[in-house]
Design a protein around this motif. Sequence first.
Motif, PDB file in Angstrom:
ATOM      1  N   TRP A 142       0.854  -1.208   0.000  1.00  0.00           N
ATOM      2  CA  TRP A 142       0.000   0.000   0.000  1.00  0.00           C
ATOM      3  C   TRP A 142       0.883   1.249   0.000  1.00  0.00           C
ATOM      4  O   TRP A 142       0.675   2.181  -0.787  1.00  0.00           O
ATOM      5  CB  TRP A 142      -0.925  -0.004   1.227  1.00  0.00           C
ATOM      6  CG  TRP A 142      -2.016   1.027   1.140  1.00  0.00           C
ATOM      7  CD1 TRP A 142      -3.303   0.819   0.725  1.00  0.00           C
ATOM      8  CD2 TRP A 142      -1.901   2.432   1.427  1.00  0.00           C
ATOM      9  NE1 TRP A 142      -3.993   2.007   0.743  1.00  0.00           N
ATOM     10  CE2 TRP A 142      -3.161   3.011   1.163  1.00  0.00           C
ATOM     11  CE3 TRP A 142      -0.873   3.256   1.870  1.00  0.00           C
ATOM     12  CZ2 TRP A 142      -3.419   4.378   1.345  1.00  0.00           C
ATOM     13  CZ3 TRP A 142      -1.121   4.618   2.038  1.00  0.00           C
ATOM     14  CH2 TRP A 142      -2.377   5.165   1.782  1.00  0.00           C
ATOM     15  N   ILE A 143       1.864   1.250   0.873  1.00  0.00           N
ATOM     16  CA  ILE A 143       2.750   2.418   0.976  1.00  0.00           C
ATOM     17  C   ILE A 143       3.507   2.622  -0.332  1.00  0.00           C
ATOM     18  O   ILE A 143       3.575   3.737  -0.856  1.00  0.00           O
ATOM     19  CB  ILE A 143       3.732   2.235   2.164  1.00  0.00           C
ATOM     20  CG1 ILE A 143       2.978   2.316   3.490  1.00  0.00           C
ATOM     21  CG2 ILE A 143       4.853   3.289   2.116  1.00  0.00           C
ATOM     22  CD1 ILE A 143       3.799   1.916   4.714  1.00  0.00           C
ATOM     23  N   ALA A 144       4.050   1.541  -0.889  1.00  0.00           N
ATOM     24  CA  ALA A 144       4.835   1.667  -2.129  1.00  0.00           C
ATOM     25  C   ALA A 144       3.972   2.249  -3.255  1.00  0.00           C
ATOM     26  O   ALA A 144       4.448   3.058  -4.057  1.00  0.00           O
ATOM     27  CB  ALA A 144       5.406   0.316  -2.525  1.00  0.00           C
ATOM     28  N   ARG A 145       2.693   1.849  -3.299  1.00  0.00           N
ATOM     29  CA  ARG A 145       1.797   2.345  -4.354  1.00  0.00           C
ATOM     30  C   ARG A 145       1.390   3.793  -4.127  1.00  0.00           C
ATOM     31  O   ARG A 145       1.287   4.574  -5.064  1.00  0.00           O
ATOM     32  CB  ARG A 145       0.501   1.517  -4.379  1.00  0.00           C
ATOM     33  CG  ARG A 145       0.540   0.251  -5.167  1.00  0.00           C
ATOM     34  CD  ARG A 145      -0.879  -0.257  -5.463  1.00  0.00           C
ATOM     35  NE  ARG A 145      -1.744  -0.297  -4.294  1.00  0.00           N
ATOM     36  CZ  ARG A 145      -1.831  -1.305  -3.430  1.00  0.00           C
ATOM     37  NH1 ARG A 145      -1.078  -2.380  -3.608  1.00  0.00           N
ATOM     38  NH2 ARG A 145      -2.650  -1.268  -2.400  1.00  0.00           N
ATOM     39  N   ASN A 146       1.139   4.155  -2.884  1.00  0.00           N
ATOM     40  CA  ASN A 146       0.478   5.438  -2.607  1.00  0.00           C
ATOM     41  C   ASN A 146       1.402   6.556  -2.139  1.00  0.00           C
ATOM     42  O   ASN A 146       1.087   7.728  -2.331  1.00  0.00           O
ATOM     43  CB  ASN A 146      -0.633   5.235  -1.563  1.00  0.00           C
ATOM     44  CG  ASN A 146      -1.791   4.463  -2.141  1.00  0.00           C
ATOM     45  OD1 ASN A 146      -2.611   5.015  -2.863  1.00  0.00           O
ATOM     46  ND2 ASN A 146      -1.845   3.171  -1.857  1.00  0.00           N
ATOM     47  N   GLN A 147       2.510   6.207  -1.521  1.00  0.00           N
ATOM     48  CA  GLN A 147       3.331   7.271  -0.931  1.00  0.00           C
ATOM     49  C   GLN A 147       3.819   8.305  -1.950  1.00  0.00           C
ATOM     50  O   GLN A 147       3.854   9.498  -1.637  1.00  0.00           O
ATOM     51  CB  GLN A 147       4.512   6.685  -0.151  1.00  0.00           C
ATOM     52  CG  GLN A 147       5.098   7.707   0.829  1.00  0.00           C
ATOM     53  CD  GLN A 147       6.361   7.219   1.501  1.00  0.00           C
ATOM     54  OE1 GLN A 147       6.895   6.159   1.167  1.00  0.00           O
ATOM     55  NE2 GLN A 147       6.856   7.990   2.448  1.00  0.00           N
ATOM     56  N   PRO A 148       4.147   7.885  -3.181  1.00  0.00           N
ATOM     57  CA  PRO A 148       4.598   8.899  -4.146  1.00  0.00           C
ATOM     58  C   PRO A 148       3.546   9.986  -4.401  1.00  0.00           C
ATOM     59  O   PRO A 148       3.879  11.073  -4.847  1.00  0.00           O
ATOM     60  CB  PRO A 148       4.857   8.083  -5.422  1.00  0.00           C
ATOM     61  CG  PRO A 148       5.128   6.696  -4.936  1.00  0.00           C
ATOM     62  CD  PRO A 148       4.278   6.517  -3.717  1.00  0.00           C
ATOM     63  N   LEU A 149       2.274   9.691  -4.081  1.00  0.00           N
ATOM     64  CA  LEU A 149       1.193  10.656  -4.328  1.00  0.00           C
ATOM     65  C   LEU A 149       0.805  11.419  -3.064  1.00  0.00           C
ATOM     66  O   LEU A 149      -0.191  12.139  -3.047  1.00  0.00           O
ATOM     67  CB  LEU A 149      -0.046   9.912  -4.855  1.00  0.00           C
ATOM     68  CG  LEU A 149       0.182   9.022  -6.080  1.00  0.00           C
ATOM     69  CD1 LEU A 149      -1.028   8.142  -6.337  1.00  0.00           C
ATOM     70  CD2 LEU A 149       0.480   9.881  -7.296  1.00  0.00           C
ATOM     71  N   LEU A 150       1.569  11.259  -1.982  1.00  0.00           N
ATOM     72  CA  LEU A 150       1.086  11.724  -0.683  1.00  0.00           C
ATOM     73  C   LEU A 150       1.802  12.911  -0.035  1.00  0.00           C
ATOM     74  O   LEU A 150       1.318  13.446   0.935  1.00  0.00           O
ATOM     75  CB  LEU A 150       1.130  10.551   0.323  1.00  0.00           C
ATOM     76  CG  LEU A 150       0.028   9.512   0.157  1.00  0.00           C
ATOM     77  CD1 LEU A 150       0.221   8.394   1.169  1.00  0.00           C
ATOM     78  CD2 LEU A 150      -1.338  10.137   0.318  1.00  0.00           C
ATOM     79  N   ARG A 151       2.959  13.259  -0.479  1.00  0.00           N
ATOM     80  CA  ARG A 151       3.737  14.315   0.194  1.00  0.00           C
ATOM     81  C   ARG A 151       3.952  14.015   1.689  1.00  0.00           C
ATOM     82  O   ARG A 151       3.818  14.903   2.541  1.00  0.00           O
ATOM     83  CB  ARG A 151       3.049  15.674   0.040  1.00  0.00           C
ATOM     84  CG  ARG A 151       3.133  16.228  -1.369  1.00  0.00           C
ATOM     85  CD  ARG A 151       2.951  17.732  -1.377  1.00  0.00           C
ATOM     86  NE  ARG A 151       1.579  18.129  -1.132  1.00  0.00           N
ATOM     87  CZ  ARG A 151       0.651  18.246  -2.091  1.00  0.00           C
ATOM     88  NH1 ARG A 151       0.968  17.996  -3.342  1.00  0.00           N
ATOM     89  NH2 ARG A 151      -0.560  18.624  -1.801  1.00  0.00           N
ATOM     90  N   VAL A 152       4.254  12.752   1.985  1.00  0.00           N
ATOM     91  CA  VAL A 152       4.575  12.352   3.363  1.00  0.00           C
ATOM     92  C   VAL A 152       6.014  11.843   3.358  1.00  0.00           C
ATOM     93  O   VAL A 152       6.319  10.897   2.638  1.00  0.00           O
ATOM     94  CB  VAL A 152       3.632  11.224   3.851  1.00  0.00           C
ATOM     95  CG1 VAL A 152       4.083  10.691   5.202  1.00  0.00           C
ATOM     96  CG2 VAL A 152       2.198  11.719   3.932  1.00  0.00           C
ATOM     97  N   PRO A 153       6.908  12.455   4.132  1.00  0.00           N
ATOM     98  CA  PRO A 153       8.323  12.069   4.041  1.00  0.00           C
ATOM     99  C   PRO A 153       8.649  10.671   4.568  1.00  0.00           C
ATOM    100  O   PRO A 153       9.568  10.038   4.071  1.00  0.00           O
ATOM    101  CB  PRO A 153       9.058  13.142   4.852  1.00  0.00           C
ATOM    102  CG  PRO A 153       8.021  13.851   5.640  1.00  0.00           C
ATOM    103  CD  PRO A 153       6.712  13.674   4.940  1.00  0.00           C
TER     104      PRO A 153
END
Length: 250
Positions: free
Chosen positions: A171-182
């Motif tokens: 989930w993180i690998a898919r979504n983090q690039p779209l999240l602006r969360v360091p």
Amino acid sequence: MRKRVVILGVAIDDVLMDEAIAAVARFIDEGGPHQIVTVNPEFVMEARRNRAFRRVLAAADLATPDGFGIILAARWRGTPLRGRVTGIDLTERIAAEAARRGWSLFLLGAAPGVAERAAAALQRANPGLRIAGCYAGSPRPSDEPLIRERILAARPDVLLVAYGHPAQDLWIARNQPLLRVPVAIGVGGTFDELAGVVPRAPALMQRLGLKWLYRLIVQPWRWRRIMTAAPLFLWTVLREGRAFDALHAE
Ligand code: UDP
């Protein structure tokens, strides 16, 4: 330079808690997405049959040694790790540092209401801790847009995801690039333990590497998973390690 140890094809960073926290601080300063995985024996066994998960573990910015089995396996292989950094310990230390340094946390996952109770427990232990948000959601892809909206609006420094492995890490690998969360970390059953839904193993059993035995007692229905986590993993390390040694002795 990262010092890493490879166990059954999975690379794990030889980090202690203070070093892991220093890495978290560096990731937050740098900005941009950074993923942390806490590798326990079940992760390694799953990675053997799940290529997407294997890739996520290999690409993580930090892979901490989570679990006594990992420490034992590394020692057997002649490449010892200095210590453990488990998901729950990392979460508690991050909460303490966050209260001090002004980082905010978002807790995603677990059953409805559990993330809120876990956040309240972290705030009781760390007055002033900023919780940017809590949401159970679900790891279903159809829920992703709504979850991303909530996280984007909350703008946390650290995102903790409790969907169990491998779902949370994928989930993180898919979504983090779209999240602006360091910083984003998959934390498994951490919220359940913080909220008191699942009792926490006594400190002595944890120190002796017997958390798996404690879980077998309090959650006997998970015996199959627990056996995969401890004995089967160690057996595989022994067997494949010997095969590896034999190959290289020829
Ligand atoms: N979970 C969830 N949604 C799911 C599956 C799991 O929120 O569809 C949560 C579950 O409630 C628990 C955590 O994910 O809080 C998984 O904990 P577990 O100890 O099984 O983690 P693992 O050891 O598998 O990483």
